[in-house]
Motif scaffolding. Sequence first.
Motif, short mmCIF file in Angstrom:
data_model
loop_
_atom_site.label_atom_id
_atom_site.label_comp_id
_atom_site.label_asym_id
_atom_site.label_seq_id
_atom_site.Cartn_x
_atom_site.Cartn_y
_atom_site.Cartn_z
N SER A 36 1.31 -1.43 0.34
CA SER A 36 0.16 -0.25 -0.08
C SER A 36 0.99 1.36 -0.05
CB SER A 36 -1.14 -0.30 1.34
OG SER A 36 -0.32 0.31 2.29
N SER A 60 -0.95 -3.02 -10.76
CA SER A 60 -1.94 -2.30 -11.31
C SER A 60 -2.87 -2.38 -9.75
CB SER A 60 -2.86 -3.50 -11.71
OG SER A 60 -4.18 -2.82 -12.00
N GLU A 61 -2.92 -0.56 -9.45
CA GLU A 61 -3.98 -0.61 -8.13
C GLU A 61 -5.49 -1.24 -8.54
OE1 GLU A 61 -4.07 4.01 -8.38
OE2 GLU A 61 -1.94 3.96 -8.27
N ALA A 62 -5.86 -1.90 -9.74
CA ALA A 62 -6.84 -2.71 -9.47
C ALA A 62 -7.05 -4.39 -9.27
CB ALA A 62 -7.93 -2.47 -10.30
N HIS A 83 7.49 2.18 -4.65
CA HIS A 83 6.67 1.18 -4.89
C HIS A 83 7.90 1.03 -6.37
CE1 HIS A 83 4.91 -2.80 -6.11
NE2 HIS A 83 4.77 -2.48 -7.75
N SER A 124 3.21 4.71 -1.75
CA SER A 124 3.24 4.96 -2.93
C SER A 124 3.30 4.45 -3.96
CB SER A 124 4.13 6.68 -2.72
OG SER A 124 4.84 5.90 -2.79
N ARG A 125 3.37 5.42 -5.37
CA ARG A 125 4.08 4.34 -6.71
C ARG A 125 5.11 4.67 -7.03
NH1 ARG A 125 2.29 2.60 -11.72
NH2 ARG A 125 -0.12 2.22 -10.82
#
Length: 102
Positions: free
Chosen positions: A41, A68-70, A47, A43-44
Amino acid sequence: MGHGYANLLIGFIEELNFEQYFGPQFEFSGRCIDDCFGATSCSRNDHEASIYYVNSFHQSRDSTWKVSEASVTFLDSSVSITANYLSTSVHYEPTDSHSYLL
């Protein structure tokens, strides 16, 4: 390389990686032979920094990533975020003929 050796090598590299990396960690991670899965979880940017670290950690490791965030597919599973939980379902490739031996 046989599955046993692949498992040992990736496990060894994974242990060294986790011992030496002090950035954001995965809240969940798993591995099947040399295929790894993780969820975080952070931040991009954090990550992407961790991906860069893992990719540059050992010369024998050639990683590809799906971020992916989904939802993502991993092996024969589809993993998605539903109401702050990870949920899974079976993933079939478009070329799957659903032919099984008895």
